[in-house]
Design an enzyme around this catalytic site. Structure first.
Site, PDB file in Angstrom:
ATOM      1  N   ASP A 104     -30.298  56.867   8.792  1.00 19.28           N
ATOM      2  CA  ASP A 104     -31.522  58.278   8.593  1.00 19.28           C
ATOM      3  C   ASP A 104     -32.854  58.005   9.676  1.00 19.28           C
ATOM      4  O   ASP A 104     -33.266  56.826   9.741  1.00 19.28           O
ATOM      5  CB  ASP A 104     -32.120  57.727   6.750  1.00 19.28           C
ATOM      6  CG  ASP A 104     -33.608  58.385   6.569  1.00 19.28           C
ATOM      7  OD1 ASP A 104     -33.542  59.127   7.481  1.00 19.28           O
ATOM      8  OD2 ASP A 104     -33.842  57.455   5.849  1.00 19.28           O
ATOM      9  N   ASP A 314     -36.309  64.736  12.632  1.00 19.84           N
ATOM     10  CA  ASP A 314     -35.364  63.706  11.550  1.00 19.84           C
ATOM     11  C   ASP A 314     -34.110  64.806  11.528  1.00 19.84           C
ATOM     12  O   ASP A 314     -34.028  66.229  11.661  1.00 19.84           O
ATOM     13  CB  ASP A 314     -36.180  64.406  10.082  1.00 19.84           C
ATOM     14  CG  ASP A 314     -35.356  63.516   9.239  1.00 19.84           C
ATOM     15  OD1 ASP A 314     -35.009  62.365   9.726  1.00 19.84           O
ATOM     16  OD2 ASP A 314     -35.455  63.623   7.691  1.00 19.84           O
TER      17      ASP A 314
END
Ligand SMILES: *[C@@H]1O[C@H](CO)[C@@H](O)[C@H](O)[C@H]1NC(C)=O
Ligand SMILES: *[C@@H]1O[C@H](CO)[C@@H](O)[C@H](O)[C@H]1NC(C)=O
Ligand SMILES: *[C@@H]1O[C@H](CO)[C@@H](O)[C@H](O)[C@H]1NC(C)=O
Ligand SMILES: *[C@@H]1O[C@H](CO)[C@@H](O)[C@H](O)[C@H]1NC(C)=O
Ligand SMILES: *[C@@H]1O[C@H](CO)[C@@H](O)[C@H](O)[C@H]1NC(C)=O
Length: 432
Positions: A104, A314
């Site tokens: 992540d 991201d």
């Protein structure tokens, strides 16, 4: 005595291996959760069904974040990204305990479910037992490692440094902060071991975590992330190359660290990497404009062009999310360049959907980052949501402005936290 000697020797071997290795960098598989190599893979689903699910996951986490923030009692920090779409295989402890966890880029801590479970979500793989690792140590309250962690709290009576992380979709993990050895399995079959890595040992974990994953590997910009803890050995550098999901080859994406993570050569576009004090985990970039063919639209982003860092990059969010005001200007321009009738998206998630997009020309979309232009391909801008039906993969969102993973596919995407730059290089990731 015998096991002790063995352990010491083993650690020494790992350590010497590490030193030789990091000079050259190392590369690890990055497994998309819906790819055949992932335990999340469901062979019964079509690729468009998988895509819809990925879009739903992104939408769900940003939507629920809004509700979560509205609650006045939310004292804990809230991780705003969804849990991510890629998995990394690491080992924790001595002997190494294999852990497949979600990578992540939107959060920092490395955490895994730990025995004894006060409450654990159902996990397919065995759960890590710190008692079986000879290198595991709880972190004391006075330790700098405890204080460095934003989400920690201390029970002085027991001298236990605890952590709690709540995610945007109401999932949470709670446990003790510890240090242990973390081993990354390199694609060249040598392993890279790090001693005394700060990890979260989650004894109470709940929410929408998939049974196939054992925790989260934070690759964010904050001090406790894997990237920051690798520190000087990677000189703040890593890169990844995401294989398009449409290539049904089962090829695995790669994440490169250190020297392997340097993005250089012809065609590299670089832009400043911005850090913000109020969200230190996120990697912020600055977009100045977006072009559709020759039509250039000024992009002010959330802070109305006043400052730098108007979008987060991201790997764990599928779509690119723009402020609704900008999206409302962008969509009609995109539609006006396409000589076909837009259709309804049966899932109701996206606008601007077309049948059989291979039969006509789609507009070229260019992202004008500060310092350089990134020209996107059709696979970055349109996504198949049903058999023969594709939709524009950018969406309006009033909470988050995110450069998502579809837009990053077939680019070598380089992060350099030392020189504070981000690089993009068009690459056929299947051939990496
Ligand atoms: C992760 O690593 C373990 C041990 O090296 C291996 O058995 C397992 O197959 C790997 N899992 C994936 C999904 O690559
Ligand atoms: C670490 O702390 C937890 C919670 O206080 C405790 O249950 C556990 O036994 C400790 N582990 C070690 C190895 O000290
Ligand atoms: C790991 O931390 C312990 C104390 O927590 C320290 O004694 C040891 O030297 C450290 N090892 C390495 C390799 O940094
Ligand atoms: C954004 O900037 C423009 C031009 O500088 C200004 O007219 C407008 O009022 C600003 N909007 C907000 C919400 O601050
Ligand atoms: C899609 O377009 C191509 C090229 O025009 C055409 O050959 C094909 O038959 C079309 N497919 C469908 C399902 O309409």
């Amino acid at each position: 005595m015998a096991p002790l000697i063995f352990t010491t020797l083993f650690s020494l071997l790992l350590l010497s291996n590490t030193n030789a290795h990091t000079k050259h960098g190392f590369t690890v598989d990055l497994i998309h959760r819906d790819s055949p190599k992932s335990p999340f893979y469901n062979p019964a689903e079509t690729s468009s069904q998988r895509m819809i699910n990925a879009i739903r996951r992104s939408a769900r986490s940003t939507l629920q974040l809004a509700k979560y923030e509205a609650s006045p009692n939310s004292a804990q920090s809230v991780i705003t990204s969804n849990h991510g779409e890629y998995l990394m295989n690491i080992s924790i402890g001595t002997p190494p305990f294999p852990t497949l966890a979600i990578a992540d880029t939107g959060s920092d801590l490395i955490w895994t479910q730990c025995k004894p479970c006060i409450k654990c979500y159902r996990q397919t793989a065995p759960i890590f037992n710190p008692k079986e690792s000879t290198t595991y140590k709880n972190v004391s309250c006075s330790s700098s490692k405890c204080r460095a962690l934003e989400d920690s709290s201390c029970s002085k009576a027991e001298d236990t440094c605890s952590f709690i992380i709540a995610y945007g979709d109401f999932s949470y993990t709670k446990g003790v902060v510890a240090v242990d050895t973390v081993t990354l399995g390199s694609t060249d079959r040598r392993s890279m071991s790090l001693r005394n890595v700060t990890i979260g040992c989650g004894h109470k974990n709940s929410g929408k975590f998939d049974p196939a994953g054992s925790g989260i590997i934070g690759l964010g910009r904050g001090s406790t992330s894997l990237v920051s803890q690798l520190g000087k050995s990677i000189n703040g550098k890593f890169s990844y190359c995401l294989v398009p999901l449409t290539s049904q080859t089962g090829l695995t994406s790669k994440i490169n660290f250190g020297r392997n993570g340097v993005v250089s050569g012809k065609g590299v576009v670089s832009t400043p990497l911005v850090q913000k004090a109020d969200s230190p985990s996120f990697y912020y970039l600055t977009i100045e404009a977006v072009s559709v063919g020759r039509k250039k639209l000024h992009f002010s982003g959330t802070n109305n062009g006043t400052g730098e860092g108007n979008i987060i990059i991201d790997s764990g969010t599928t779509l690119t999310l723009f402020p609704p005001e900008f999206q409302q200007k962008l969509e009609p321009v995109v539609a006006s360049t396409i000589k076909a009738h837009p259709m309804q998206d049966p899932s109701g998630l996206l606008n601007l959907c077309y049948k059989n997009i291979s039969s006509f020309k789609l507009p070229e979309i260019t992202i004008h980052f500060k310092g350089g232009d990134v020209k996107l391909e059709n696979l970055n801008t349109f996504v198949e949501v049903a058999e023969g039906l594709s939709c524009f993969a950018f969406s309006g969102n009033d909470r988050m402005t995110i450069y998502g993973n579809l837009a990053q596919m077939n680019f070598l995407v380089g992060y350099d936290t030392v020189s504070k730059t981000m690089s993009f290089k068009k690459t056929n990731c299947a051939k990496m």
